[in-house]
Design a protein around this motif. Structure first.
Motif, PDB file in Angstrom:
ATOM      1  N   MET A  57      -3.053   9.682   1.366  1.00 54.97           N
ATOM      2  CA  MET A  57      -2.786   9.627   2.805  1.00 54.97           C
ATOM      3  C   MET A  57      -2.429   8.212   3.230  1.00 54.97           C
ATOM      4  O   MET A  57      -3.205   7.285   3.035  1.00 54.97           O
ATOM      5  CB  MET A  57      -4.018  10.086   3.569  1.00 54.97           C
ATOM      6  CG  MET A  57      -4.493  11.460   3.146  1.00 54.97           C
ATOM      7  SD  MET A  57      -5.890  11.976   4.153  1.00 54.97           S
ATOM      8  CE  MET A  57      -5.948  13.703   3.688  1.00 54.97           C
ATOM      9  N   ASP A  58      -1.268   8.083   3.857  1.00 51.26           N
ATOM     10  CA  ASP A  58      -0.829   6.767   4.298  1.00 51.26           C
ATOM     11  C   ASP A  58      -1.198   6.550   5.767  1.00 51.26           C
ATOM     12  O   ASP A  58      -0.567   7.101   6.659  1.00 51.26           O
ATOM     13  CB  ASP A  58       0.680   6.625   4.077  1.00 51.26           C
ATOM     14  CG  ASP A  58       1.092   5.163   3.954  1.00 51.26           C
ATOM     15  OD1 ASP A  58       0.309   4.296   4.375  1.00 51.26           O
ATOM     16  OD2 ASP A  58       2.188   4.902   3.422  1.00 51.26           O
ATOM     17  N   GLU A  59      -2.215   5.766   5.995  1.00 54.17           N
ATOM     18  CA  GLU A  59      -2.677   5.393   7.336  1.00 54.17           C
ATOM     19  C   GLU A  59      -2.900   6.578   8.270  1.00 54.17           C
ATOM     20  O   GLU A  59      -2.300   6.657   9.340  1.00 54.17           O
ATOM     21  CB  GLU A  59      -1.680   4.414   7.979  1.00 54.17           C
ATOM     22  CG  GLU A  59      -1.380   3.256   7.043  1.00 54.17           C
ATOM     23  CD  GLU A  59      -0.961   1.998   7.781  1.00 54.17           C
ATOM     24  OE1 GLU A  59      -1.149   1.963   9.005  1.00 54.17           O
ATOM     25  OE2 GLU A  59      -0.488   1.061   7.134  1.00 54.17           O
ATOM     26  N   PRO A  60      -3.800   7.489   7.902  1.00 53.34           N
ATOM     27  CA  PRO A  60      -4.037   8.656   8.762  1.00 53.34           C
ATOM     28  C   PRO A  60      -4.756   8.309  10.058  1.00 53.34           C
ATOM     29  O   PRO A  60      -4.827   9.151  10.955  1.00 53.34           O
ATOM     30  CB  PRO A  60      -4.903   9.561   7.887  1.00 53.34           C
ATOM     31  CG  PRO A  60      -5.581   8.646   6.938  1.00 53.34           C
ATOM     32  CD  PRO A  60      -4.615   7.530   6.680  1.00 53.34           C
ATOM     33  N   LYS A  62       0.839  -1.211   0.000  1.00 52.70           N
ATOM     34  CA  LYS A  62       0.000   0.000   0.000  1.00 52.70           C
ATOM     35  C   LYS A  62       0.870   1.257   0.000  1.00 52.70           C
ATOM     36  O   LYS A  62       0.672   2.175  -0.814  1.00 52.70           O
ATOM     37  CB  LYS A  62      -0.931  -0.017   1.231  1.00 52.70           C
ATOM     38  CG  LYS A  62      -1.800  -1.263   1.312  1.00 52.70           C
ATOM     39  CD  LYS A  62      -2.694  -1.268   2.532  1.00 52.70           C
ATOM     40  CE  LYS A  62      -1.931  -1.346   3.852  1.00 52.70           C
ATOM     41  NZ  LYS A  62      -1.243  -2.621   4.084  1.00 52.70           N
ATOM     42  N   SER A  63       1.827   1.305   0.931  1.00 50.43           N
ATOM     43  CA  SER A  63       2.712   2.478   0.992  1.00 50.43           C
ATOM     44  C   SER A  63       3.521   2.591  -0.292  1.00 50.43           C
ATOM     45  O   SER A  63       3.738   3.695  -0.818  1.00 50.43           O
ATOM     46  CB  SER A  63       3.671   2.366   2.178  1.00 50.43           C
ATOM     47  OG  SER A  63       2.966   2.295   3.376  1.00 50.43           O
ATOM     48  N   THR A  64       3.984   1.458  -0.785  1.00 50.44           N
ATOM     49  CA  THR A  64       4.779   1.452  -2.006  1.00 50.44           C
ATOM     50  C   THR A  64       3.975   2.020  -3.176  1.00 50.44           C
ATOM     51  O   THR A  64       4.501   2.800  -3.982  1.00 50.44           O
ATOM     52  CB  THR A  64       5.239   0.019  -2.327  1.00 50.44           C
ATOM     53  OG1 THR A  64       5.946  -0.499  -1.202  1.00 50.44           O
ATOM     54  CG2 THR A  64       6.132  -0.013  -3.551  1.00 50.44           C
ATOM     55  N   PRO A  91       2.692  11.347   4.466  1.00 49.57           N
ATOM     56  CA  PRO A  91       3.435  10.118   4.756  1.00 49.57           C
ATOM     57  C   PRO A  91       2.939   9.449   6.024  1.00 49.57           C
ATOM     58  O   PRO A  91       2.204  10.046   6.811  1.00 49.57           O
ATOM     59  CB  PRO A  91       4.877  10.589   4.949  1.00 49.57           C
ATOM     60  CG  PRO A  91       4.922  12.014   4.576  1.00 49.57           C
ATOM     61  CD  PRO A  91       3.525  12.540   4.654  1.00 49.57           C
ATOM     62  N   GLN A  92       3.365   8.198   6.203  1.00 50.91           N
ATOM     63  CA  GLN A  92       3.095   7.524   7.472  1.00 50.91           C
ATOM     64  C   GLN A  92       3.777   8.332   8.573  1.00 50.91           C
ATOM     65  O   GLN A  92       4.912   8.769   8.421  1.00 50.91           O
ATOM     66  CB  GLN A  92       3.656   6.093   7.428  1.00 50.91           C
ATOM     67  CG  GLN A  92       2.553   5.048   7.380  1.00 50.91           C
ATOM     68  CD  GLN A  92       3.055   3.639   7.123  1.00 50.91           C
ATOM     69  OE1 GLN A  92       3.788   3.399   6.167  1.00 50.91           O
ATOM     70  NE2 GLN A  92       2.664   2.711   7.966  1.00 50.91           N
ATOM     71  N   ARG A  93       3.050   8.547   9.663  1.00 56.34           N
ATOM     72  CA  ARG A  93       3.544   9.405  10.734  1.00 56.34           C
ATOM     73  C   ARG A  93       4.917   8.973  11.245  1.00 56.34           C
ATOM     74  O   ARG A  93       5.764   9.798  11.577  1.00 56.34           O
ATOM     75  CB  ARG A  93       2.513   9.367  11.870  1.00 56.34           C
ATOM     76  CG  ARG A  93       2.848  10.106  13.105  1.00 56.34           C
ATOM     77  CD  ARG A  93       1.595  10.279  13.938  1.00 56.34           C
ATOM     78  NE  ARG A  93       0.942   9.021  14.258  1.00 56.34           N
ATOM     79  CZ  ARG A  93       1.334   8.196  15.221  1.00 56.34           C
ATOM     80  NH1 ARG A  93       2.367   8.498  15.952  1.00 56.34           N
ATOM     81  NH2 ARG A  93       0.690   7.072  15.452  1.00 56.34           N
TER      82      ARG A  93
HETATM   83 MG   LIG Z   1       2.537   1.067   4.850  1.00 56.46          MG
END
Ligand SMILES: [Mg+2]
Ligand SMILES: Nc1ncnc2c1ncn2[C@@H]1O[C@H](COP(=O)(O)OP(=O)(O)OP(=O)(O)O)[C@@H](O)[C@H]1O
Lengths: 257, 292
Positions: A161-164, A43-45, A79-81
């Motif tokens: 948004m990555d995992e807000p 997912k992040s990728t 980004p992811q926090r």
């Molecule tokens: Mg991720």
């Protein structure tokens, strides 16, 4: 309608192992779109590849039917926090102000209008009382809201948004989702990586289900099915029972609309 | 007058390195100075071999070139090979240092060269090597070189400040905005190579390494504002230079050693101070709780 994001054969390989494989989709605009899949499913990728933070090995993506470079100011990335060092000596204001730099170049001072946008962005995430707080003195949920405020300050049309919702309490999560919905109502497109199957149907009108390759993509009603979720999350007992209970909620919707 | 020149030399080095040190610490690259101090050896040897002289300009050029090579190697191991930052630094500079040693042994018949003659510059000798312009003695040559370096570094950091801060704090976000993270990394490292190599020649490697990491670390303990951190670091570097100089004078000891010691003492005092502050804050809140 013009598509928000489209990918063609998008493939990213780390150390010979593909993180995402041959991803092909075209996403609509003006919707809150969930990206879901188990840990390590890419997912992040996927977000990073769309944003040009990592070069895809194969394939390409387009945003608003254009090359990313031509529409960068219309796109915002959260980004992811955990990806930054929160001990960096800066205040909440400093971080949110970074959202205004994209259009400012090297020297130009922030104008009154910029300052107003920053203030407003902080207010939208209920962080006004923390404006001058050092970022090292924030809780996880507050850090997340600072990242959201920075994204708001960019005034973009598309948000990735990555995992807000990771590490925020229920009240904050509700506040954030309400904010996202009001942004959607203002015509923005939101692409949100999310983990919780129970809330997914409530939050997202459209979904991308990922497990290195694309399992399914489409309106939530069509893709949030037992079959597809099992294929996405695999056959482990715990995830299956989660899927089952998530689907049960689907049968007895608790929406208060 | 000698006092003045030596303190000025140390202060110029302190200011340049403090500015860079603040960025390096936040990028977890504080030991890069140490790496560069070793990695410059092959460049120095090659420059010496090619020009057959110990004139300082070609040697500086060779050293700066090696500095950029080690920076590139560190970047390569870290980004491409996915090695941790500290391991990348370690392997890169030991590799270049080893090459330098091999080169020295290859050319050993006609080389009377070791790292010491370049790297272990002695600050006490700085006032002896003066520059004459149009018949006037305008002060030590090193002061002019270091002053120019400071202007270049301060100017470059001023110009690139926003991008340097952005790529240091949140590289992914910077990249998403279209800012080239790698480019700004090299921009910073080019400055670090220039500053360290020039400073090595005048005050010696140990003091440069101490100046790069110490004052910035002390400042980091005391402020949560990056700009203030830079100013504080400069202040600590300059005050350590002054106090260290007079301490060395009084003890009749090494100036560089005394300054480095003061840098350590400053850090220790700052550390004790914040511990004390934290304790008193905790007891204060406890008292408030008890009272209410
Ligand atoms: Mg991720
Ligand atoms: N920088 C990297 N180098 C090597 N492999 C990586 C790198 N980043 C991610 N991977 C691998 O790629 C795969 C996908 O990672 P990614 O971070 O995109 O997953 P994710 O879906 O975001 O996971 P999570 O839910 O845990 O955040 C994983 O197997 C991961 O181990």
């Amino acid at each position: 309608m013009e598509p928000s994001v489209e990918t063609h054969n998008l493939t990213v390989i780390y150390d010979k192992k593909p993180a995402i494989w041959n991803i092909d989709f075209t996403l609509p605009t003006g919707k809150i779109i969930g990206i879901m899949g188990p840990n390590g499913s890419g997912k992040s990728t996927l977000l990073k590849a769309i944003m040009g933070i990592i070069e895809p090995n194969i394939g390409y993506s387009k945003v608003f039917d254009k090359e990313l470079d031509d529409v960068r100011t219309r796109v915002s990335y959260v980004p992811q926090r955990q990806s930054v060092d929160w001990d960096f000596p800066a205040s909440v204001w400093d971080v949110v102000a970074m959202g205004r730099f994209a259009t400012k170049g090297l020297f130009k001072r922030l104008s009154k209008e910029d300052n107003d946008i920053i203030t407003e962005s902080l207010a939208k995430v209920n962080m006004t009382p923390f404006t001058n707080r050092q970022i090292s003195q924030l809780s996880g949920g507050q850090q997340q809201r600072v990242f959201l405020a920075r994204a708001l300050a960019q005034n973009a049309d598309l948000y990735l948004m990555d995992e807000p919702f990771v590490g925020v309490d229920a009240a904050t999560e509700q506040a954030i989702i309400n904010l996202l919905k009001s942004m959607r109502d203002a015509g923005k497109t939101l692409l949100v990586v999310h983990h919780d199957l129970h809330t997914a149907q409530d939050y997202f009108e459209h979904m991308v289900l990922l497990n290195s390759r694309l399992v399914a993509e489409g309106p939530t009603d069509e893709v949030f099915t037992q079959e597809i979720l099992t294929e996405t999350y695999g056959g482990t007992l715990t995830t299956l029972s989660k899927v089952a209970s998530a689907l049960k909620e689907k049968d007895f919707p608790m929406r208060h609309k | 007058m000698i006092d003045f020149w030596i303190i000025l030399t140390a202060s110029l080095v302190a200011t340049t390195t403090a500015i860079l040190g603040c960025f390096l610490i936040m990028r977890k690259m504080a030991m890069i100075g140490d790496a560069i101090s070793h990695a410059v050896l092959p460049g120095i040897v090659i420059a010496y071999y090619l020009t057959n002289s110990r004139a300082s300009f070609p040697i500086l050029l060779g050293a700066a070139a090696s500095g950029m090579v080690v920076t590139y190697l560190i970047q390569f191991f870290n980004q491409r090979v996915k090695l941790q930052q500290d391991a990348s630094i370690g392997i890169s500079y030991t590799f270049l240092f080893a090459i330098g040693i091999i080169l020295i042994s290859l050319f050993s018949n006609d080389v009377d060269l070791d790292q010491d003659c370049v790297l272990y510059g002695e600050i006490a000798y700085v006032p002896l090597d003066t520059l004459t312009l149009g018949g006037f003695n305008v002060g030590p040559r090193q002061v002019w070189i270091l002053g120019t370096t400071l202007l270049i570094i301060a100017g470059s950091v001023f110009i690139g400040y926003r991008k340097l801060v952005l790529t240091t704090f949140d590289p992914a976000f910077a990249a998403a905005m279209g800012v080239s993270v790698v480019l700004w990394q090299y921009y910073l490292m080019a400055g670090v190579s220039l500053a360290t190599v020039v400073s090595f020649e005048s005050v010696g490697a140990v003091l440069v390494i101490a100046f790069l990491s110490g004052p910035a670390a002390t400042a980091f303990l005391l402020t949560k504002d990056f700009k203030k951190m830079i100013y504080l670091a400069i202040g600590f570097g300059i005050s350590a230079s002054i106090i260290g100089y007079y301490m060395a004078d009084w003890l009749a000891g090494s100036i560089a050693g005394a300054i480095a010691t003061i840098i350590g003492v400053q850090f220790a005092l700052a550390f004790i101070y914040i511990q004390f502050l934290r304790k008193s804050r905790i007891s204060e809140t406890l008292e408030n709780k008890v009272l209410t």
